[in-house]
Design an enzyme around this catalytic site. Structure first.
Site, PDB file in Angstrom:
ATOM      1  N   CYS A  32       0.836  -1.200   0.000  1.00  0.00           N
ATOM      2  CA  CYS A  32       0.000   0.000   0.000  1.00  0.00           C
ATOM      3  C   CYS A  32       0.878   1.259   0.000  1.00  0.00           C
ATOM      4  O   CYS A  32       1.609   1.483  -0.942  1.00  0.00           O
ATOM      5  CB  CYS A  32      -1.003  -0.030   1.151  1.00  0.00           C
TER       6      CYS A  32
ATOM      7  N   HIS B  36      -3.726  -4.983  -0.255  1.00  0.00           N
ATOM      8  CA  HIS B  36      -3.296  -5.472   1.048  1.00  0.00           C
ATOM      9  C   HIS B  36      -3.285  -7.000   1.051  1.00  0.00           C
ATOM     10  O   HIS B  36      -4.342  -7.627   1.177  1.00  0.00           O
ATOM     11  CB  HIS B  36      -4.240  -4.976   2.145  1.00  0.00           C
TER      12      HIS B  36
ATOM     13  N   GLU C 170      -2.455  -8.919   3.401  1.00  0.00           N
ATOM     14  CA  GLU C 170      -2.921  -9.393   4.708  1.00  0.00           C
ATOM     15  C   GLU C 170      -4.438  -9.380   4.830  1.00  0.00           C
ATOM     16  O   GLU C 170      -4.997  -9.980   5.759  1.00  0.00           O
ATOM     17  CB  GLU C 170      -2.286  -8.561   5.826  1.00  0.00           C
TER      18      GLU C 170
END
Length: 209
Positions: free
Chosen positions: A85, A189, A191
């Site tokens: 990001c 992202h 994650e």
């Protein structure tokens, strides 16, 4: 001995989620650190980032010796690096969010606000979207097609198309991933991208650029 992975803490990243995702991908020795000495000793480096470009830039540059450690590890010794990001956006020459702010300059380009060319398109770009490979993806075997989770209002405008590994579409083309040599940055992202994101991190842990 487990391979040391430095997850850089500069007050601007979703560290807990990224740490857990790296462990889910099979990492055995992830160190959350703001210590340039540990960054210099790491075998892989991850730079997360959440928030405004300028604030992230200030946080990273304010750590004594950190920029020098990153330059030595990533540019001079070619340690595998992943930016996430805003951590990806900081690879650019500069960011144009609330002023002009200098980036690392590792991948030439600028970070611009997403322009609303369609009233049905919302900014920030938030949610799941396709990750489509470019003609240059074969140069960087880390990114694969799929769907990932995005959350951003600014985008990376790369100077050289050869540095763009993947695109997404949000009222027009937006760079989803950049890559050059041992450096990869993703706008999405991992994650938060479930199986797609974990698979990406697994490949990063095994990557030998």
């Amino acid at each position: 001995m487990a391979e040391a992975i430095a997850l850089i803490d500069y007050g601007a990243g979703n560290l807990h989620s990224v740490y857990n995702a790296l462990n889910a991908a099979g990492a055995e020795h992830v160190t959350v650190t703001a210590d340039p000495r540990l960054v210099r000793g790491a075998k892989r480096i991850v730079l997360p980032g959440v928030g405004a470009f300028g604030a992230c830039r200030e946080g990273l540059w304010s750590i004594p010796g950190m920029i020098e450690a990153l330059q030595d590890s990533v540019i001079e010794r070619r340690v595998p690096f992943l930016g996430i990001c805003v951590g990806m956006q900081l690879l650019a020459d500069r960011g144009l969010e609330h002023g002009t702010h200098e980036g690392l300059g590792w991948i030439p380009g600028e970070v611009h606000k997403i322009e609303r060319t369609d009233p049905n398109i919302r900014v920030p770009h938030m949610g799941w979207n396709d990750v489509a490979l470019t003609a240059h993806h074969d140069d960087h075997d880390l990114i694969e097609e799929g769907e990932a989770y995005f959350l951003h209002s600014y985008h990376f405008a790369a100077q050289d198309g050869a540095d763009v590994a993947a695109m997404t579409d949000h009222g027009g083309g937006i760079v989803a991933a950049v890559a050059r040599d041992n450096i990869v940055g993703v706008q999405f992202h991992p994650e938060k991208s479930q199986a797609y994101g974990i698979d990406l991190l697994k490949r990063f842990l095994e990557w030998k650029p």
